[in-house]
Design a protein around this motif. Structure first.
Motif, PDB file in Angstrom:
ATOM      1  N   ARG A 100       0.966  -1.126   0.119  1.00 35.71           N
ATOM      2  CA  ARG A 100       0.019  -0.060  -0.151  1.00 35.71           C
ATOM      3  C   ARG A 100       0.827   1.263   0.046  1.00 35.71           C
ATOM      4  NH1 ARG A 100      -1.884  -0.281   6.223  1.00 35.71           N
ATOM      5  NH2 ARG A 100       0.012  -1.089   6.961  1.00 35.71           N
ATOM      6  N   TYR A 101       0.352   2.420  -0.485  1.00 31.40           N
ATOM      7  CA  TYR A 101       1.027   3.524  -0.415  1.00 31.40           C
ATOM      8  C   TYR A 101       0.248   4.723  -0.334  1.00 31.40           C
ATOM      9  CZ  TYR A 101      -0.278   4.363  -5.473  1.00 31.40           C
ATOM     10  OH  TYR A 101      -0.995   4.575  -6.597  1.00 31.40           O
ATOM     11  N   PHE A 102       0.737   5.907   0.019  1.00 31.94           N
ATOM     12  CA  PHE A 102      -0.184   7.070   0.116  1.00 31.94           C
ATOM     13  C   PHE A 102      -0.366   7.524  -1.423  1.00 31.94           C
ATOM     14  CE2 PHE A 102       2.049   8.457   4.329  1.00 31.94           C
ATOM     15  CZ  PHE A 102       1.121   7.862   4.965  1.00 31.94           C
ATOM     16  N   SER A 104      -0.495  10.194  -2.520  1.00 32.29           N
ATOM     17  CA  SER A 104       0.354  11.338  -2.444  1.00 32.29           C
ATOM     18  C   SER A 104       1.571  11.216  -3.260  1.00 32.29           C
ATOM     19  CB  SER A 104       0.441  12.392  -1.365  1.00 32.29           C
ATOM     20  OG  SER A 104       0.736  11.499  -0.295  1.00 32.29           O
ATOM     21  N   ASN A 105       1.946   9.645  -3.164  1.00 31.08           N
ATOM     22  CA  ASN A 105       3.284   9.366  -3.355  1.00 31.08           C
ATOM     23  C   ASN A 105       3.210   8.145  -4.714  1.00 31.08           C
ATOM     24  OD1 ASN A 105       6.004   8.612  -3.558  1.00 31.08           O
ATOM     25  ND2 ASN A 105       5.718   7.001  -1.851  1.00 31.08           N
ATOM     26  N   PRO A 106       2.742   8.696  -5.887  1.00 35.96           N
ATOM     27  CA  PRO A 106       2.542   7.956  -6.924  1.00 35.96           C
ATOM     28  C   PRO A 106       3.907   7.071  -7.516  1.00 35.96           C
ATOM     29  CG  PRO A 106       2.382  10.159  -7.871  1.00 35.96           C
ATOM     30  CD  PRO A 106       2.685  10.094  -6.187  1.00 35.96           C
ATOM     31  N   SER A 107       4.925   7.517  -7.047  1.00 35.12           N
ATOM     32  CA  SER A 107       6.158   6.637  -7.599  1.00 35.12           C
ATOM     33  C   SER A 107       6.172   5.585  -6.889  1.00 35.12           C
ATOM     34  CB  SER A 107       7.580   7.770  -7.387  1.00 35.12           C
ATOM     35  OG  SER A 107       7.585   7.962  -6.055  1.00 35.12           O
ATOM     36  N   SER A 108       5.814   5.323  -5.711  1.00 29.06           N
ATOM     37  CA  SER A 108       5.728   3.963  -4.861  1.00 29.06           C
ATOM     38  C   SER A 108       4.779   3.234  -5.799  1.00 29.06           C
ATOM     39  CB  SER A 108       5.396   4.164  -3.442  1.00 29.06           C
ATOM     40  OG  SER A 108       5.562   2.900  -2.881  1.00 29.06           O
TER      41      SER A 108
END
Length: 144
Positions: A100-102, A104-108
């Motif tokens: 899972r990722y925030f 707001s951090n699309p690179s993840s």
């Protein structure tokens, strides 16, 4: 790095690092979680870390990773994620791996896509990070 992680304290002290490292071997031996350094293959320079949790009840695990800001964009997270997914499926015989990722951090999220994970959904305003709420985007991959 701090702004894109759920549990990382700030400021991050030497004591925080030592406490985190202290339990790696015990967790590995107890089949709870697996923490690996992401390093340069030749020099051993530390770029970041990747972890795989073990949910024995459901035979799956969650991956989480971080890369030092000066090393972002070089494919280190993708390479590490490929390796840990292979470890999860071949060595640990997991049925599924998720991450899972925030939002707001699309690179993840791009890392997750590159390793073959598929988007499973978004939990809106799911966690509070400092003064704002963050959406968590979930990805997963099944051991076929």
């Amino acid at each position: 790095m701090y702004r894109n992680t759920i549990y990382l304290p700030y400021p991050y002290s030497i004591e925080d690092a030592l406490s985190w490292i202290e339990h790696h071997l015990d967790n590995f031996k107890a089949n709870i979680s697996y923490e690996f350094a992401i390093t340069d293959k030749e020099s051993g320079e530390l770029f970041g870390a990747i972890a795989l949790s073990n949910n024995q009840t459901f035979n799956n695990g969650e991956i989480a990773y971080w890369i030092g800001e000066e090393f972002l964009g070089n494919g280190f997270a993708t390479e590490a994620a490929e390796g840990i997914i292979q470890f999860a499926f071949e060595e640990k015989q997991y049925h599924k791996v998720f991450a899972r990722y925030f939002r707001s951090n699309p690179s993840s999220g791009r890392v997750m896509q590159k390793v073959g994970m598929k988007k499973e959904g978004t939990l809106f305003d799911h966690v509070r990070k400092e003064i704002r709420y963050e959406n968590l985007v979930y990805y997963g991959i099944i051991n076929a």
